[in-house]
Motif scaffolding. Structure first.
Motif, PDB file in Angstrom:
ATOM      1  N   TYR A 220       0.824  -1.228   0.000  1.00 20.31           N
ATOM      2  CA  TYR A 220       0.000   0.000   0.000  1.00 20.31           C
ATOM      3  C   TYR A 220       0.848   1.263   0.000  1.00 20.31           C
ATOM      4  O   TYR A 220       0.442   2.303  -0.506  1.00 20.31           O
ATOM      5  CB  TYR A 220      -0.993   0.000   1.176  1.00 20.31           C
ATOM      6  CG  TYR A 220      -0.396  -0.357   2.547  1.00 20.31           C
ATOM      7  CD1 TYR A 220       0.217   0.610   3.334  1.00 20.31           C
ATOM      8  CD2 TYR A 220      -0.463  -1.676   3.024  1.00 20.31           C
ATOM      9  CE1 TYR A 220       0.764   0.292   4.558  1.00 20.31           C
ATOM     10  CE2 TYR A 220       0.075  -2.009   4.256  1.00 20.31           C
ATOM     11  CZ  TYR A 220       0.696  -1.030   5.013  1.00 20.31           C
ATOM     12  OH  TYR A 220       1.237  -1.347   6.230  1.00 20.31           O
TER      13      TYR A 220
ATOM     14  N   LYS B 159       0.453   2.742  -3.673  1.00 20.19           N
ATOM     15  CA  LYS B 159      -0.585   3.766  -3.578  1.00 20.19           C
ATOM     16  C   LYS B 159      -0.151   5.003  -2.796  1.00 20.19           C
ATOM     17  O   LYS B 159      -0.834   6.022  -2.802  1.00 20.19           O
ATOM     18  CB  LYS B 159      -1.827   3.184  -2.910  1.00 20.19           C
ATOM     19  CG  LYS B 159      -2.423   2.016  -3.709  1.00 20.19           C
ATOM     20  CD  LYS B 159      -3.873   1.817  -3.388  1.00 20.19           C
ATOM     21  CE  LYS B 159      -4.435   0.661  -4.180  1.00 20.19           C
ATOM     22  NZ  LYS B 159      -5.862   0.491  -3.972  1.00 20.19           N
TER      23      LYS B 159
ATOM     24  N   TYR C 203      -0.091   5.062   0.461  1.00 15.79           N
ATOM     25  CA  TYR C 203      -0.884   5.114   1.690  1.00 15.79           C
ATOM     26  C   TYR C 203      -0.007   4.797   2.904  1.00 15.79           C
ATOM     27  O   TYR C 203       1.056   4.198   2.772  1.00 15.79           O
ATOM     28  CB  TYR C 203      -2.012   4.065   1.667  1.00 15.79           C
ATOM     29  CG  TYR C 203      -3.132   4.352   0.686  1.00 15.79           C
ATOM     30  CD1 TYR C 203      -3.199   5.556  -0.025  1.00 15.79           C
ATOM     31  CD2 TYR C 203      -4.139   3.411   0.481  1.00 15.79           C
ATOM     32  CE1 TYR C 203      -4.225   5.796  -0.917  1.00 15.79           C
ATOM     33  CE2 TYR C 203      -5.173   3.640  -0.408  1.00 15.79           C
ATOM     34  CZ  TYR C 203      -5.216   4.830  -1.114  1.00 15.79           C
ATOM     35  OH  TYR C 203      -6.217   5.056  -1.972  1.00 15.79           O
ATOM     36  N   ASP C 204      -0.523   5.180   4.091  1.00 15.71           N
ATOM     37  CA  ASP C 204       0.176   4.819   5.315  1.00 15.71           C
ATOM     38  C   ASP C 204      -0.339   3.497   5.868  1.00 15.71           C
ATOM     39  O   ASP C 204       0.356   2.809   6.604  1.00 15.71           O
ATOM     40  CB  ASP C 204      -0.030   5.885   6.401  1.00 15.71           C
ATOM     41  CG  ASP C 204       0.467   7.248   5.927  1.00 15.71           C
ATOM     42  OD1 ASP C 204       1.409   7.256   5.103  1.00 15.71           O
ATOM     43  OD2 ASP C 204      -0.077   8.266   6.362  1.00 15.71           O
TER      44      ASP C 204
ATOM     45  N   CYS D 170      -5.134  -0.765   2.439  1.00 20.01           N
ATOM     46  CA  CYS D 170      -6.268  -0.255   1.668  1.00 20.01           C
ATOM     47  C   CYS D 170      -7.555  -0.847   2.232  1.00 20.01           C
ATOM     48  O   CYS D 170      -7.566  -1.945   2.770  1.00 20.01           O
ATOM     49  CB  CYS D 170      -6.154  -0.674   0.203  1.00 20.01           C
ATOM     50  SG  CYS D 170      -4.531  -0.342  -0.484  1.00 20.01           S
TER      51      CYS D 170
END
Lengths: 128, 602
Positions: free
Chosen positions: B167, B171, B173-174, B177
């Protein structure tokens, strides 16, 4: 008094010349093949009665030439037509037909069918 | 028989030979001093041969000889080696090199155990190749959503992201998803797929279709999920474009004022828009079959389009409605080809009813205006006649009064003549105002003109006038009322001859009738070098009862001519100059010509 009558209809020529002669006028008619201007030049009439719609050359065209020629300018002209009444012909109908503001109005207009007493009266009035 | 007491012997004498590994013992001279049967099967004869000769068919030591190292430091080694088997084929083998250490700590021998992995290596290589070269991104993810392995494609697209959380790497992200496809697979062990937007290493956002499968061990349990991702951004964009184009086309078809119909190669009518329904008067829900459609269109129209005639265009034709009525239309059919193969037909239909109605109204208005002019003109014509009659009456009356017999005769003659003129007038006027309906049919425009010229040739000859007909070598048939057109040309040619005869100079006069086509219009020109007309006459030629022919004409000829031309949707013009001549020009644009009154047989 000498009158030159110009109309393409022989019947009308016979009719009017006879009627005017009966009233004491001297009438000359123009034959189909004669040149109108030459006849007028020869006759030196006191009055011209001119039909507007004619073969070869329209009355308006003849009128224009007569009014722009010095020697004919003073001769009174009576225009004749069945296409409009005197009221509608003078001066609007005439101006539209001549399409030239410098040409003066005719001395009289007579509508066909011709009321003979009226014609005689008008001719009489134009007699100088 | 093997018993616990002799198991040692069995191990010493038998196991050594049947173990599925090639085992050889090498002395410090790199000579093979001992080998088992499996070794012999793999590498062939070995007695008194150097190891490099047996393994690798080489007379010299190997450059990277493991034996040398093991003799030196006494540490066992494992290596992958390439050698030649006894058939001289390249053999890929895994080799354990183990020192034999004596009580002094010396190493007199090495034991080398080789496992043939030729096949395994080959398969592994092929898989790696496949893994790297497939046209999609492949990633292995563990249960912590860490990327364990990627193929070359992933590295090219996203860079080296092994070891990162998917992720984060894909993406930005931290945290995990929300809709995690791999997560689903980890939970239920089944294959899943979903759409994800991933960021490439150049920062571009691309849409991927991701499928996840569990990588199971033999026992069914799994710790890794393989993600296979395909970039579908382009496909999605094309799909969107297609959807937009499609809906644009659909609304275009739905709102088109013209009827649009499409048929496929089978029996299906695939498109039949609202305008088409209106033209054919078909209810909204009613289904149209190809057969029904063919019966409503002009005969063989579909067949012609289908026959590969390309664009079939009928500027003026008729279709038959559901109720059996006829509607005037403009029809165009085109074959639809996809990659050179016919796949259907498209038909467009323009309803001409309204245009026809307006045209008809316009013609009617023109006709009424002409009638109005006629009535006005009638007064003028009658005035002339009355003057003639009055003249006759005057001659007659005054003749009787004065007893002049010749004058009485003259008066009678004038009366007779003018009464006759009155009756001719009335007849012509009636025939004009009644308006004969034109009977249009396809005919040769040149022939009509030719007939008129032939008819007048004798009269022209008599008067010493040269009458000629010039025409285009080919003019396509046109829908005209040839009888009426004959009348028009008769009037014009007759007038032209008269104009020549009225001319001051009557010698060497010419009348030329020209028939030709220009800008999709049929043109007749009647040119004379006769007397011509001055301004006043030109302005009045189309006025009722105007004549320049004295007693010879009624003045209706040109009026009738103009009326006929107008009824053909055409126009008539004139150019004239006194003494030079006159040209009358009839222009009949083909697209305004009437439709045939009586349809042709055959």
């Amino acid at each position: 008094m000498k009158i030159t009558l110009i109309d393409d209809e022989p019947d009308i020529c016979i009719y009017l010349s006879t009627a005017l002669e009966d009233n004491g006028y001297d009438v000359t008619t123009v034959d189909e093949n004669d040149s109108v201007i030459q006849v007028i030049q020869k006759n030196q009439p006191d009055l011209i009665i001119l039909d507007i719609m004619m073969p070869k050359r329209s009355g308006i065209s003849i009128y224009r030439e007569l009014r722009s020629t010095e020697m004919f300018r003073k001769i009174p002209i009576l225009l004749m037509s069945g296409m409009s009444s005197e009221k509608s012909f003078l001066p609007k109908g005439f101006r539209r037909l001549v399409n030239d503001d410098n040409i003066p109005l005719p001395d009289g207009f007579i509508e066909k069918p011709i009321r003979l007493p009226e014609l005689i009266k008008l001719v009489h009035k134009l007699k100088r | 028989m093997v018993t616990p007491t002799n198991i040692d012997d069995w191990i010493k004498n038998n196991l050594f030979h049947v173990i599925p590994m090639a085992i050889a013992v090498i002395n410090q001279n790199f000579e093979i001093v001992f080998a088992n049967k499996t070794f012999e099967k793999m590498f062939g004869r070995w007695e008194k041969k150097k190891c490099h000769v047996v393994y690798k068919n080489k007379d010299v030591h190997c450059v990277d000889c493991k034996g040398v190292k093991v003799f030196k430091d006494g540490v066992a080694r494992v290596s992958e080696e390439l050698g030649y088997n006894k058939q001289d084929r390249i053999t890929h083998y895994l080799q354990h090199t183990i020192p034999v250490i004596d009580e002094n700590g010396d190493i007199p021998f090495l034991v080398e155990m080789s496992l043939d992995i030729t096949e395994t290596a080959q398969i592994r290589k092929e898989y790696q190749l496949l893994f790297d070269q497939v046209p999609c991104s492949i990633l292995l993810i563990d249960r912590n959503f860490r990327i364990v392995k990627t193929n070359q494609k992933v590295e090219n697209t996203f860079g080296n992201i092994i070891g990162q959380n998917c992720y984060v790497a894909l993406k930005g992200y931290d945290t995990e998803c929300q809709e995690c496809t791999s997560g689903q697979t980890f939970r239920d062990g089944k294959m899943h797929s979903g759409n994800h937007v991933w960021k490439t290493r150049s920062g571009k956002r691309r849409e991927f279709l991701v499928s996840t499968v569990p990588l199971r061990h033999e026992d069914g349990h799994f710790d890794l999920v393989m993600e296979v991702a395909i970039d579908i951004s382009q496909t999605l964009k094309l799909e969107d474009d297609l959807k937009i184009a499609n809906s644009f086309m659909e609304s275009l078809i739905a709102t088109s004022i013209d009827g649009i119909i499409a048929v496929d190669m089978g029996e299906e009518v695939t498109i039949f828009n609202q305008a088409a329904r209106k033209i054919f008067q078909i209810e909204d829900h009613e289904k149209i079959t190809k057969e029904k459609l063919a019966s409503m269109l002009p005969k063989n129209f579909l067949a012609q389009v289908s026959a590969g005639l390309g664009h079939v265009y009928l500027p003026e034709t008729e279709v038959i409605t559901m109720e059996g009525g006829k509607i005037p239309v403009r029809l165009a059919g085109v074959q639809i080809q996809i990659k050179g193969k016919q796949s259907g037909m498209a038909i467009s239909i323009q309803n001409l009813s309204e245009i026809r109605r307006l045209e008809h109204e316009k013609l009617e208005a023109e006709r009424l205006a002409a009638v109005g002019q006629t009535v006005a003109g009638l007064a003028h014509g009658v005035k002339n006649l009355i003057t003639g009659l009055e003249g006759g009456m005057y001659m007659l009356n005054s003749g009787i009064e004065k007893g002049k017999t010749d004058r009485i005769g003259q008066g009678m003659e004038m009366l007779n003549r003018n009464i006759h003129r009155v009756s001719t007038f009335v007849q012509e006027f009636l025939s004009f105002s009644k308006g004969r309906k034109i009977k249009a049919e396809n005919c040769d425009p040149v022939q009509t003109a030719d007939e008129v010229v032939t008819m007048y040739s004798a009269k022209a000859n008599e008067s010493g006038i040269k009458l000629l007909h010039e025409y285009d070598s080919y003019i396509a048939p046109a829908c005209i009322d040839s009888e009426s057109m004959h009348e028009c040309l008769t009037n014009l040619v007759g007038n032209a001859i008269d104009a020549c005869r009225m001319s001051d100079n009557k010698n060497g006069k010419n009348v030329l009738l020209k028939t030709f086509e220009k800008d999709n219009a049929i043109i007749y020109e009647v040119i004379d070098d006769g007397c011509g007309m001055d301004y006043e006459i030109k302005n009045r030629v189309f006025t009722n009862f105007f004549t320049t022919k004295g007693l010879g004409g009624t003045g209706l000829g040109l009026l009738i001519t103009r009326k006929i031309i107008q009824e053909h949707g055409g126009k008539i013009e004139l150019e004239s100059e006194p003494g030079k001549g006159t040209t009358f020009r009839i222009t009949l644009p083909r697209n305004r010509l009437p439709v045939p009154t009586c349809t042709e047989e055959s």
